[in-house]
Scaffold this active site. Structure first.
Site: not given
Length: 507
Positions: A120, A124, A137, A272
């Site tokens: 989102s 990468v 990234k 996460d």
């Protein structure tokens, strides 16, 4: 509402409208119901992708619960984990060249034009730098502006609903929204993500079965993060993981132990844990990816949470209730007897109900019957979201798995680490440089479980396990075969070539 916010509101309504129409049509008795559901699920995923960061993240969180969603929705939302629409290379190249002040071909021996993963907020790409395989990234363009607009719109809508309804729940929702907004902004700060990666690598260094990729500091900027490339298969690739790990239930114990250790022993945790952020390496180790969402807990909160967990494992209901009050999980004016009855019923549901959908519904009904006002303190918002996501990851291997009923072994292991002072002595125990990697690989080769090195508790239990392992595995195969998935899970875009080891490692 300003003109800018109103236009965004109209855009959201317009983009979601095709999904709502397809969803309504899916209930009509016309043709194949499965085909209509698949169409609605695809429209939802496309809408979330088009609307951007906040909506994609909501889809990722919901999509983790593959055991609570109809299969078409689970399959489509799983694609949001890292298969979001990529930024094309003709936009990536000038952005990175501005960041580095150099032409990419001069800086890298190779820079792959196709992204390895797209999320989102970031994207990468794999590259080669000074002979090393790395990943680069970067922050997507216009990310911060879109975050500002969407959260302002959410705050205004929630504020308006609070004034109209007069119910206190909207105040709680606004608090949680504020917490998530802060998390998103931190996730968009790649300098902060670099610091998180470095600290987590240090914190988890004593765990031989955990890999946190090394940062390539020379290539990092506030909007670019460079890390070593880690090769493995996604934890959601059940077939590939089963070729590496003989007993996936142990892998789930390792995950719970790891996160309970970060929360209870360190107060600093990777927040996460969706399936795209875990790799199982060919030698059986577990790699963590994506450090944009890392949260901390105050010492007082961590102590209260530890006491509550201990009480829950011992079945001391009165102490659990007291923990709910200490943590602010129950409104302070709630009568103790009323709270005790509700908490006991919810705990019993979580232990006895193995069907996830039924469990969630039963808990909701119990809360409604109790009339107890349960709260979600700001500093625990991510911890509870983390539990939901870990349960979603576990559902790939054991449908209905939940932390309360099935995660006790991993939580108990973290409590043992806390009692033995593992966290306090971490720096003294850690080997340096190449010796650390050598020690780590020796422990993995010897079948070490996910326990910090040098722990006396670990040595004792490892000795007992080594003696009992053949007997236990034989009894396991005779009495309780491994629970598998009823159907193959949707595949995710790979971040590696999926190489697996020819022999299995214990999970």
């Amino acid at each position: 509402m300003s003109t800018h916010l109103f236009r965004r509101f109209v855009t959201i309504f317009r983009v979601l409208l095709p999904f709502f129409l397809a969803w309504l049509v899916s209930f009509l008795p016309l043709g194949s119901r499965a085909a209509r559901q698949a169409r609605a699920a695809r429209r939802l995923r496309e809408a979330l992708e088009q609307l951007g960061i906040v909506f994609i993240k909501v889809g990722q969180v919901v999509g983790v619960r593959t055991d609570t969603l109809p299969p078409p929705y689970a399959a489509e939302l799983a694609r949001l984990q890292d298969a979001v629409r990529p930024v094309p290379i003709h936009l990536v190249k000038p952005f990175l060249e501005r960041e580095y002040g150099r032409v990419l071909s001069e800086l890298f021996e190779r820079f792959d034009p196709e992204p390895l993963a797209t999320a989102s907020i970031g994207q990468v790409h794999r590259a080669q730098w000074r002979g090393r395989e790395i990943v680069v990234k970067f922050l997507k363009p216009d990310t911060l502006q879109l975050l500002e607009t969407d959260f302002e719109l959410i705050r205004r809508m929630a504020g308006a609903l609070r004034r109209v309804s007069g119910t206190p729940i909207w105040e709680d929702i606004l608090t949680v929204v504020g917490r998530f907004e802060a998390g998103f902004r931190e996730e968009a700060d790649f300098a902060a993500e670099r610091r998180h990666a470095i600290r987590l690598r240090e914190i988890l260094a004593p765990f031989p079965d955990v890999v946190v990729p090394e940062t390539i500091d020379e290539l990092c900027t506030p909007r670019v993060l460079a890390l070593e490339f880690v090769d493995g298969c996604r934890i959601a690739d059940v077939e590939a993981v089963r070729r590496i790990v003989r007993q996936p239930r142990r892998l789930l114990d390792r995950l719970v132990h790891l996160y309970a250790y970060m929360i209870l022993c360190e107060g600093y945790y990777h927040a996460d844990p969706h399936p795209g952020n875990f790799l199982v390496l060919p030698d059986g180790r577990l790699a963590l990816l994506d450090f944009g969402m890392v949260q901390t807990l105050r010492v007082e909160t961590r102590q209260a949470l530890t006491d509550l967990v201990r009480a829950a494992l011992r079945g001391h209901t009165d102490e659990v209730v007291e923990g709910f009050y200490r943590l602010g999980l129950v409104a302070p004016d709630t009568p103790r007897d009323q709270a005790r009855a509700a908490i006991a019923e919810i705990g019993q549901i979580n232990v006895l109900q193995s069907n996830t959908k039924n469990r969630i519904a039963a808990v909701g009904e119990a809360v409604e019957r109790s009339r107890v006002r349960f709260l979600l303190p700001e500093d625990l918002a991510y911890a509870f979201r983390l539990i939901q996501m870990l349960e979603g990851v576990a559902s790939y291997y054991q449908p209905g798995w939940n932390v309360i009923a099935d995660g006790g072994a991993g939580i108990q292991a973290a409590l043992e680490d806390l009692v033995s002072g593992v966290a306090a002595r971490r720096a003294e125990r850690r080997p340096a440089g190449d010796a650390a990697q050598a020690a780590s690989m020796r422990l993995v080769a010897n079948g070490a479980r996910l326990r910090p090195a040098e722990s006396p508790v670990r040595r004792l239990f490892q000795s007992v396990q080594a003696w009992l392992a053949p007997v236990a595995e034989r009894l396991d195969s005779m009495a309780a075969p491994e629970v598998g998935t009823a159907e193959r899970r949707p595949e995710l875009s790979p971040v590696s070539n999926g190489t697996t080891a020819p022999r299995a490692q214990d999970g």
